[in-house]
Scaffold this motif. Structure first.
Motif, short mmCIF file in Angstrom:
data_model
loop_
_atom_site.label_atom_id
_atom_site.label_comp_id
_atom_site.label_asym_id
_atom_site.label_seq_id
_atom_site.Cartn_x
_atom_site.Cartn_y
_atom_site.Cartn_z
N GLN A 239 -14.70 -3.37 76.79
CA GLN A 239 -13.55 -3.04 77.65
C GLN A 239 -13.72 -3.72 79.00
O GLN A 239 -14.78 -3.64 79.62
N GLU B 19 -12.06 -3.98 82.75
CA GLU B 19 -11.15 -3.37 83.73
C GLU B 19 -11.17 -4.18 85.02
O GLU B 19 -12.25 -4.48 85.55
N LYS C 53 -9.32 -4.00 88.78
CA LYS C 53 -8.50 -3.13 89.62
C LYS C 53 -8.45 -3.62 91.05
O LYS C 53 -9.37 -4.30 91.52
N HIS D 174 -4.83 -0.71 88.17
CA HIS D 174 -5.15 -1.77 87.23
C HIS D 174 -4.34 -3.04 87.53
O HIS D 174 -3.17 -2.97 87.91
N SER E 73 -4.71 -4.99 82.48
CA SER E 73 -5.96 -4.23 82.45
C SER E 73 -5.66 -2.76 82.11
O SER E 73 -4.62 -2.23 82.56
N PRO E 74 -6.51 -2.08 81.33
CA PRO E 74 -7.77 -2.57 80.76
C PRO E 74 -7.54 -3.40 79.50
O PRO E 74 -6.65 -3.11 78.70
#
Length: 488
Positions: free
Chosen positions: A107, A109, A111, A116, A120-121
């Motif tokens: 995963q 991510e 930000k 996000h 994303s994610p």
């Protein structure tokens, strides 16, 4: 739009040019090979482009800590992943990460504060293999598709056009006899996705670079059976007019006077393999310096012209000084690319910097030179450097044009000289060369197998292969990984 407003209120922008404008997370975008689980690289990477709420791309840094990136394996207690966010100072970022274990899912991510960015994610459905994992894709066409390799490369076509066929039994005898005593050569065979070698000559230590890229390739994809000779020295070997004794020799450098088959240099190859593995030169780090100010326009680059001291007026420019670190080159606006023994292997890194490159005309070339264009990617210099001062003066008087050349060079490096491009070049080269062979490659007398490096800490299983071929081994590996996860 609401998210953009929230992010603007939360974010304090440090860059002078963007004091009143903040990044908009939902309009910023993310792309690159590091988002594809099928693309295995020593260091995976992707790009983030900062965009404001009006949809305009940032052209300067919004601050090096604007984006927070987290990459992990869901369900794993510890994700052995090293992440690095590099501010390119032009509104974009390179995020690169190196995995030290393989995972069933990853995963990613990205930000701005707690919002996000883009899509994303990102969830990468695995298996997602790390660099040391030997789980090659059995279908080369699928590997090429995922890697987005071109169908053909003009330089490869050019180098191989002289060899309508390759008689492996003949060259296995003739090349060592012709070059083996005076030169440093390595005879390679890839057979059933295993690498074998035999060296000729006294100075053969550089075969470690070729070993490393071949081992990395066969971990990723099923290679064609192929047999070839690599020149481990500086100078290309096969003369332009050898008569009927033309032999295929793979070299890291070519010249207008020779017929060698060029590959990416050992230096660039090593930088790809070692990215984030240790402190070394690599392509993505040299896009990071801010544009130089007018106060730094001293002709520091003249100090690099040690091979041509007659050009240097010591009263005007001062005496020669001590050599500086390669990493310090990029404090200056202009860079010289001058031949050493052969082509200057630093050129890929100079192109990736934000300095404008002044490149000497030369009989030597690397695998990508024919794609470069003078006045588009670099400022050309005569081979004797007689126009050096004139070209520097042009760059000083035409600063915006020089800056555009530097930007074009950066884009060229990003589009042609990153790790995935180097792997594509090698594979396509061996694939095309293998198609010329008129007999089967064979492991010849005196050859030794080149072993894969051991990865005892984080072994990986290849589920498809193990289920069909060795279910007991697969169950053992599965049980081992379960043991590791729960920490029994």
């Amino acid at each position: 739009m609401y998210l953009c407003v929230v992010a603007s209120l939360l974010l304090i922008v440090t860059a002078r040019e963007t004091e009143s404008v903040s990044p908009c997370p939902v309009k910023s975008f993310i792309w690159g090979p590091g988002l594809n689980p099928k693309i295995v690289l020593p260091a995976r990477y992707f790009y983030v482009q900062t965009v404001d709420s009006l949809g305009h791309n940032f052209t300067s840094s919004p601050g090096e800590n604007v984006f927070q990136v987290k990459i992990f394996a869901p369900g794993e207690q510890h994700s052995r992943i090293w992440v690095q966010v590099l501010d390119r100072k032009d509104g974009s970022f390179i995020v690169r990460y190196r995995m030290y274990a393989s995972y069933q899912k990853l995963q990613i991510e990205v930000k701005v504060k707690d919002v996000h960015v883009a899509k994303s994610p990102y969830v990468l459905e695995g298996p997602v293999y790390h660099e040391s994992c030997e789980c090659p894709e059995s279908r080369p066409s699928e590997w090429l598709r995922h890697m987005k390799c071109p169908k053909s490369i003009p330089q490869i076509q050019h180098d191989l056009q002289l060899f309508q066929t390759v008689d492996l039994d003949r060259i296995a005898k003739e090349i060592p006899s012709r070059f083996g005593q005076r030169q440093s050569l390595c005879h390679y065979v890839i057979k059933h996705n295993k690498v074998y070698l035999k060296t000729y000559g006294e100075h053969v230590g550089f075969h470690i670079f070729m070993d490393a890229i071949l081992l990395s390739l066969i971990r990723k994809v099923k290679m064609p059976d192929v047999e070839f000779f690599v020149n481990l020295g500086d100078w290309p070997l096969e003369k332009r007019n050898p008569g009927k004794n033309l032999h295929p020799i793979f070299s890291w450098c070519g010249s207008n006077e020779t017929r060698d088959i060029v590959m990416p240099t050992y230096d660039l190859t090593e930088s790809v393999l070692e990215t984030m593995g240790r402190v070394s030169l690599d392509m993505s780090r040299f896009n990071l310096l801010e544009r130089k100010g007018q106060s730094e326009e001293r002709l520091e680059l003249v100090k690099l012209a040690r091979q041509h001291p007659h050009l240097i007026d010591s009263q005007l420019y001062g005496p020669l000084v001590k050599q500086i670190s390669f990493f310090d080159f990029f404090k200056y606006k202009y860079q010289l690319n001058i031949d050493g023994t052969v082509a200057a292997y630093r050129l890929p890194y100079l192109l990736a910097s934000d300095s404008v490159v002044l490149k000497q005309d030369s009989i030597y070339y690397e695998h990508f030179y024919n794609d470069l264009r003078p006045w588009m990617h670099y400022i050309p210099l005569k081979s004797d450097l007689s126009d050096l001062l004139e070209k520097i003066q042009w760059a000083k008087e035409n600063d915006e044009e020089a800056k555009k050349i530097a930007q074009n060079a950066q884009e060229f490096a990003r589009s042609n000289l990153m790790g995935d491009h180097i792997f594509c070049y090698y594979f396509l080269l061996f694939q095309e060369y293998a198609s010329l062979q008129v007999n089967e490659p064979k492991v010849r007398d005196g050859m030794e197998v080149v072993e894969q490096p051991k990865d005892d800490l984080f072994p990986c299983a290849c589920p498809t292969e193990l289920v069909c071929c060795n279910p007991l081994k697969f169950l053992f590996q599965w049980a081992y990984h379960g043991y590791q996860r729960v920490g029994w």
